[in-house]
Enzyme design. Structure first.
Site, short mmCIF file in Angstrom:
data_model
loop_
_atom_site.label_atom_id
_atom_site.label_comp_id
_atom_site.label_asym_id
_atom_site.label_seq_id
_atom_site.Cartn_x
_atom_site.Cartn_y
_atom_site.Cartn_z
CG ASN A 1 -0.41 -0.17 2.52
OD1 ASN A 1 0.60 -0.82 2.70
ND2 ASN A 1 -1.07 0.41 3.51
CB ILE A 2 1.71 3.62 -2.35
CG1 ILE A 2 2.55 2.38 -2.71
CG2 ILE A 2 2.53 4.91 -2.49
CD1 ILE A 2 2.89 2.27 -4.19
CB CYS B 1 -5.22 -1.27 -1.85
SG CYS B 1 -6.53 -0.48 -0.92
CD GLU C 1 -5.38 -5.91 -1.36
OE1 GLU C 1 -4.82 -4.79 -1.27
OE2 GLU C 1 -6.18 -6.32 -0.52
CB CYS D 1 -10.84 -2.47 0.21
SG CYS D 1 -10.16 -1.81 -1.34
CB CYS E 1 -8.59 -4.47 -3.84
SG CYS E 1 -7.43 -3.13 -3.50
N1 THU Z 1 -5.33 -1.34 2.30
C1 THU Z 1 -4.77 -2.20 1.41
O1 THU Z 1 -3.58 -2.06 1.05
N2 THU Z 1 -5.53 -3.19 0.90
C2 THU Z 1 -6.85 -3.37 1.19
O2 THU Z 1 -7.51 -4.21 0.58
C3 THU Z 1 -7.48 -2.58 2.26
C4 THU Z 1 -6.69 -1.42 2.75
C5 THU Z 1 -4.52 -0.23 2.83
C6 THU Z 1 -4.96 1.11 2.37
C7 THU Z 1 -4.45 2.01 3.47
O3 THU Z 1 -3.11 2.38 3.17
C8 THU Z 1 -4.44 1.14 4.71
O4 THU Z 1 -4.59 -0.20 4.24
C9 THU Z 1 -5.55 1.45 5.70
O5 THU Z 1 -6.77 1.48 5.06
#
Ligand code: THU
Length: 135
Positions: A45-46, A56, A58, A94, A97
């Site tokens: 995640n960035i 995210c 994914e 999420c 994604c």
């Molecule tokens: N996040 C993900 O990388 N993948 C997901 O499917 C859900 C959320 C990240 C986004 C954000 O940087 C952190 O988790 C908190 O929401």
């Protein structure tokens, strides 16, 4: 999927998680996307000061693969939790994604959510996003 393959993907997602840029949420996620050609493309995640610009883990992995000309996928492993700590829970993809995965992955695509290599669950994408929107 073979257990050894699942564990390998989880390990790659765990390592990728260390690269997350998540100073705002303090929640780090790593994803490892298994391609049909055998390659594994990872993503983290960035986040961004403008929160909505966050990507995210994914989607980072999927977009990296697509932009490299790879678009046939078998599975993704996702590991997430408080930065600097072992995950306490499974981190499910999420909604956005799931929708992005459904664009490129068949309903038999495997989604592995893991706390570690010994504690994980495997789902079909169709279980996590039934009746996905498609044009
Ligand atoms: N996040 C993900 O990388 N993948 C997901 O499917 C859900 C959320 C990240 C986004 C954000 O940087 C952190 O988790 C908190 O929401």
């Amino acid at each position: 999927m073979e257990e050894s393959e699942i564990k390998k993907l989880i390990n790659m997602a765990r390592n990728e998680r260390l690269l997350a840029y998540s100073p705002y949420s303090g929640f780090s996620v790593g994803a490892a996307l298994l391609c049909k050609n055998g390659e594994v493309i990872c993503g983290c995640n960035i986040e961004n000061a403008s929160y909505g610009a966050t990507n995210c883990a994914e989607r980072t992995a999927v977009f990296k693969a697509i932009s490299e000309g790879i678009k046939d996928f078998l599975a993704i492993a996702v590991v997430g939790g408080k930065s600097g700590e072992e995950p306490e829970d499974y981190a499910y993809p999420c909604g956005m994604c799931r929708q992005v995965l459904s664009e490129f992955c068949g309903s038999d695509f495997n989604v592995i959510v893991a706390k570690n290599t010994d504690d994980y669950k495997v789902y079909r994408l169709s279980e996590l996003l039934p009746e996905a929107f498609k044009l």
